[in-house]
Design a protein around this motif. Sequence first.
Motif, PDB file in Angstrom:
ATOM      1  N   GLY A  53       0.783  -1.221   0.000  1.00  0.00           N
ATOM      2  CA  GLY A  53       0.000   0.000   0.000  1.00  0.00           C
ATOM      3  C   GLY A  53       0.819   1.277   0.000  1.00  0.00           C
ATOM      4  N   LYS A  54       2.110   1.187  -0.152  1.00  0.00           N
ATOM      5  CA  LYS A  54       2.965   2.375  -0.139  1.00  0.00           C
ATOM      6  C   LYS A  54       3.830   2.384  -1.391  1.00  0.00           C
ATOM      7  N   ASP A  55       4.258   3.584  -1.781  1.00  0.00           N
ATOM      8  CA  ASP A  55       5.162   3.710  -2.924  1.00  0.00           C
ATOM      9  C   ASP A  55       6.537   3.188  -2.552  1.00  0.00           C
ATOM     10  N   GLU A  56       7.254   2.733  -3.574  1.00  0.00           N
ATOM     11  CA  GLU A  56       8.620   2.270  -3.354  1.00  0.00           C
ATOM     12  C   GLU A  56       9.515   3.469  -3.057  1.00  0.00           C
ATOM     13  N   VAL A  57      10.390   3.304  -2.090  1.00  0.00           N
ATOM     14  CA  VAL A  57      11.382   4.333  -1.785  1.00  0.00           C
ATOM     15  C   VAL A  57      12.753   3.753  -2.095  1.00  0.00           C
ATOM     16  N   LYS A  58      13.567   4.561  -2.757  1.00  0.00           N
ATOM     17  CA  LYS A  58      14.884   4.087  -3.193  1.00  0.00           C
ATOM     18  C   LYS A  58      15.987   4.770  -2.399  1.00  0.00           C
ATOM     19  N   ASN A  59      17.082   4.050  -2.260  1.00  0.00           N
ATOM     20  CA  ASN A  59      18.290   4.562  -1.601  1.00  0.00           C
ATOM     21  C   ASN A  59      18.045   5.090  -0.189  1.00  0.00           C
TER      22      ASN A  59
END
Length: 127
Positions: A53-59
């Motif tokens: 249910g959440k957007d992907e977060v990178k780095n």
Amino acid sequence: MKRILAILTGVLLLASFTTLSASIADIVDALKGNDATQVSKYFDSAVDFKLPGKDEVKNVSKNQATLILKNFYSEQSIKGFDLSSKREMGGTGYLTGKLKGGSRSYNITLMLKTSGSTASIVTVRIN
């Protein structure tokens, strides 16, 4: 001389796969221990995270990734882990399995890379 080089190359390749296998086993043990702090010891310096249910977060930094995983474990009352599969290909490893929560289970996929003689988690996907 060529034969000796071929043998040395084979031994070095075998040693790198053995190290990665041992690291993967340690990560699986940490997941089975239901301790997010123990799992986070294997995070790389930057981790990509995807939660349901959440957007992907990178780095994400290692510290932030640790907090994200601890919160997820706490909020979902994670109480177990079952390994589905593990693969190793050219210095990259993959683990898939199920995290058992209080009311439901979550699929988890980890992508690992070798850093010297150990494996570190670079991607966590939970859905």
